[in-house]
Design an enzyme around this catalytic site. Structure first.
Site, short mmCIF file in Angstrom:
data_model
loop_
_atom_site.label_atom_id
_atom_site.label_comp_id
_atom_site.label_asym_id
_atom_site.label_seq_id
_atom_site.Cartn_x
_atom_site.Cartn_y
_atom_site.Cartn_z
N ASN A 87 -68.76 42.68 -24.26
CA ASN A 87 -68.94 43.62 -25.27
C ASN A 87 -68.63 44.95 -24.83
O ASN A 87 -68.81 45.51 -23.64
CB ASN A 87 -70.38 43.82 -25.71
CG ASN A 87 -71.16 42.48 -26.12
OD1 ASN A 87 -70.14 41.84 -27.09
ND2 ASN A 87 -72.29 42.07 -26.08
N HIS A 100 -70.50 44.42 -17.90
CA HIS A 100 -70.98 42.86 -17.68
C HIS A 100 -70.46 41.90 -18.43
O HIS A 100 -70.03 42.05 -19.64
CB HIS A 100 -72.59 43.12 -17.79
CG HIS A 100 -73.07 43.61 -19.26
ND1 HIS A 100 -73.01 44.93 -19.48
CD2 HIS A 100 -73.37 43.13 -20.04
CE1 HIS A 100 -73.33 45.24 -20.90
NE2 HIS A 100 -73.55 44.12 -21.23
P1 AMP Z 1 -74.81 44.46 -24.04
O1 AMP Z 1 -75.54 44.28 -25.36
O2 AMP Z 1 -73.53 43.69 -24.12
O3 AMP Z 1 -74.82 45.70 -23.49
O4 AMP Z 1 -75.93 43.54 -23.32
C1 AMP Z 1 -76.82 44.20 -22.40
C2 AMP Z 1 -77.66 42.67 -22.06
O5 AMP Z 1 -78.62 43.23 -20.92
C3 AMP Z 1 -78.51 42.06 -23.20
O6 AMP Z 1 -78.34 40.94 -23.55
C4 AMP Z 1 -80.03 42.30 -22.50
O7 AMP Z 1 -80.74 41.55 -22.84
C5 AMP Z 1 -79.77 42.38 -21.07
N1 AMP Z 1 -80.70 43.31 -20.27
C6 AMP Z 1 -81.19 44.50 -20.60
N2 AMP Z 1 -82.25 44.53 -19.61
C7 AMP Z 1 -82.08 43.64 -18.64
C8 AMP Z 1 -82.68 43.51 -17.37
N3 AMP Z 1 -83.64 44.32 -16.94
N4 AMP Z 1 -82.64 42.18 -16.95
C9 AMP Z 1 -81.59 41.18 -17.31
N5 AMP Z 1 -81.05 41.50 -18.57
C10 AMP Z 1 -81.22 42.77 -19.17
#
Ligand code: AMP
Length: 114
Positions: A87, A100
């Site tokens: 994203n 990511h």
């Molecule tokens: P995005 O919306 O593409 O920026 O995705 C961010 C992702 O990070 C989401 O799917 C969240 O659920 C994930 N996320 C946020 N905090 C954590 C965390 N502490 N450990 C693992 N995943 C996380």
């Protein structure tokens, strides 16, 4: 040194379910899984978005995909299939500004996404 949440996970300062780690790349389970298997692959280097990637990052970007495939195999979804997603910024719903790669699998995924 960046202080993004994901950098802290990569540094072991915040707990996560780590699936893979080396000097450049870390993979860990998403805390809010959207599929039976949902993990993130990040570079330790905290590029905020894909827009920040430069030609010098080409090998690192390729490695994110290779690690995604390796961990997908470890997770048992290589044959059944999975989706990789990056994203980028608001319209894509990016919420964490440390590059990511999402990997989702373990169920049939709709296409196109909403
Ligand atoms: P995005 O919306 O593409 O920026 O995705 C961010 C992702 O990070 C989401 O799917 C969240 O659920 C994930 N996320 C946020 N905090 C954590 C965390 N502490 N450990 C693992 N995943 C996380």
């Amino acid at each position: 040194m960046s202080d993004t949440l994901f950098s802290k996970i990569a540094a072991g300062e915040i707990p996560a379910d780590i699936l893979y780690a080396d000097a450049e790349v870390v993979a860990f389970r998403d805390i809010s899984p959207q599929a039976p298997v949902h993990f993130l692959v990040i570079p330790r280097q905290p590029l905020p978005t894909l827009n920040a990637a430069l030609p010098e990052h080409a090998a690192l970007l390729g490695k994110l995909l290779l690690v995604a495939a390796q961990v997908a195999a470890q997770e048992g979804i290589a044959a059944s299939g999975y989706r990789t997603v990056i994203n980028c910024n608001a319209d894509a719903g990016q919420t964490f500004f440390h590059l990511h790669l999402h990997v989702l699998g373990g169920r049939a995924l709709n296409w196109p996404p909403g």
